[in-house]
Design a protein around this motif. Structure first.
Motif, PDB file in Angstrom:
ATOM      1  N   ALA A  40       0.744  -6.815   5.438  1.00 24.98           N
ATOM      2  CA  ALA A  40      -0.701  -6.917   5.296  1.00 24.98           C
ATOM      3  C   ALA A  40      -1.021  -8.035   4.325  1.00 24.98           C
ATOM      4  O   ALA A  40      -0.435  -8.118   3.252  1.00 24.98           O
ATOM      5  N   SER A  41      -1.937  -8.878   4.731  1.00 22.89           N
ATOM      6  CA  SER A  41      -2.451  -9.877   3.799  1.00 22.89           C
ATOM      7  C   SER A  41      -3.654  -9.245   3.107  1.00 22.89           C
ATOM      8  O   SER A  41      -3.913  -8.060   3.251  1.00 22.89           O
ATOM      9  N   ALA A  42      -4.390 -10.049   2.386  1.00 23.10           N
ATOM     10  CA  ALA A  42      -5.550  -9.515   1.667  1.00 23.10           C
ATOM     11  C   ALA A  42      -6.594  -8.931   2.612  1.00 23.10           C
ATOM     12  O   ALA A  42      -7.304  -8.006   2.254  1.00 23.10           O
ATOM     13  N   ASP A  43      -6.686  -9.462   3.840  1.00 21.98           N
ATOM     14  CA  ASP A  43      -7.773  -9.012   4.707  1.00 21.98           C
ATOM     15  C   ASP A  43      -7.370  -8.590   6.116  1.00 21.98           C
ATOM     16  O   ASP A  43      -8.199  -8.101   6.867  1.00 21.98           O
ATOM     17  N   LYS A  44      -6.068  -8.763   6.507  1.00 26.74           N
ATOM     18  CA  LYS A  44      -5.689  -8.367   7.859  1.00 26.74           C
ATOM     19  C   LYS A  44      -4.180  -8.195   7.971  1.00 26.74           C
ATOM     20  O   LYS A  44      -3.422  -8.778   7.200  1.00 26.74           O
ATOM     21  N   THR A  97      -5.099 -21.934   0.730  1.00 28.30           N
ATOM     22  CA  THR A  97      -6.250 -21.436  -0.036  1.00 28.30           C
ATOM     23  C   THR A  97      -6.134 -21.684  -1.536  1.00 28.30           C
ATOM     24  O   THR A  97      -7.121 -21.588  -2.254  1.00 28.30           O
TER      25      THR A  97
END
Length: 126
Positions: A40-44, A97
């Motif tokens: 899992a990344s920060a959002d998906k 990022t």
């Protein structure tokens, strides 16, 4: 081969990953096998799967291009020939990022001959 050789293979893979050395990473994998990265990344969620190195190499290349592994720490390594489990952590820096995410990772590895033929990496931000 023996368990110490398997341990060295894991350490070589991790050293190549930290160095961002795609060629060295690919040298430890067999041409055929089952290669997966999931987490899992920060959002998906992220899931990568391939059944040969030709299909897996572009994903590895993307990882090297997009991320840098900082502050690598091998937390545990359990070897039961021909399998090993490595638990490690690192600060993963996104070259896209500019954000660094502390991350926990677990690698499940199986060796055949002198190459990794089954590799599953699971990761989650800390």
């Amino acid at each position: 081969r023996s368990a110490p050789w398997l341990s060295a293979s894991i350490r070589d893979l991790h050293a190549a990953r930290v160095a961002g050395d795609l060629a060295a990473m690919c040298r430890v994998f067999g041409d055929q096998g089952h290669f997966r990265i999931a987490g899992a990344s920060a959002d998906k969620p992220i899931a990568i799967a391939a059944d040969d190195l030709v299909s897996f190499r572009p994903w590895l290349a993307m990882l090297v291009k997009a991320f840098r592994v900082n502050d690598y720490r091998l937390l545990s390594l359990v070897v039961e020939w021909p399998r090993a489990t490595a638990h490690w952590s690192a600060d993963i820096y996104s070259k896209i990022t500019g954000v660094t995410v502390p991350t926990e990772l677990v690698d499940l590895v199986e060796i055949q001959g002198e190459r990794i033929v089954a590799y599953s990496e699971f990761f989650v931000p800390r």
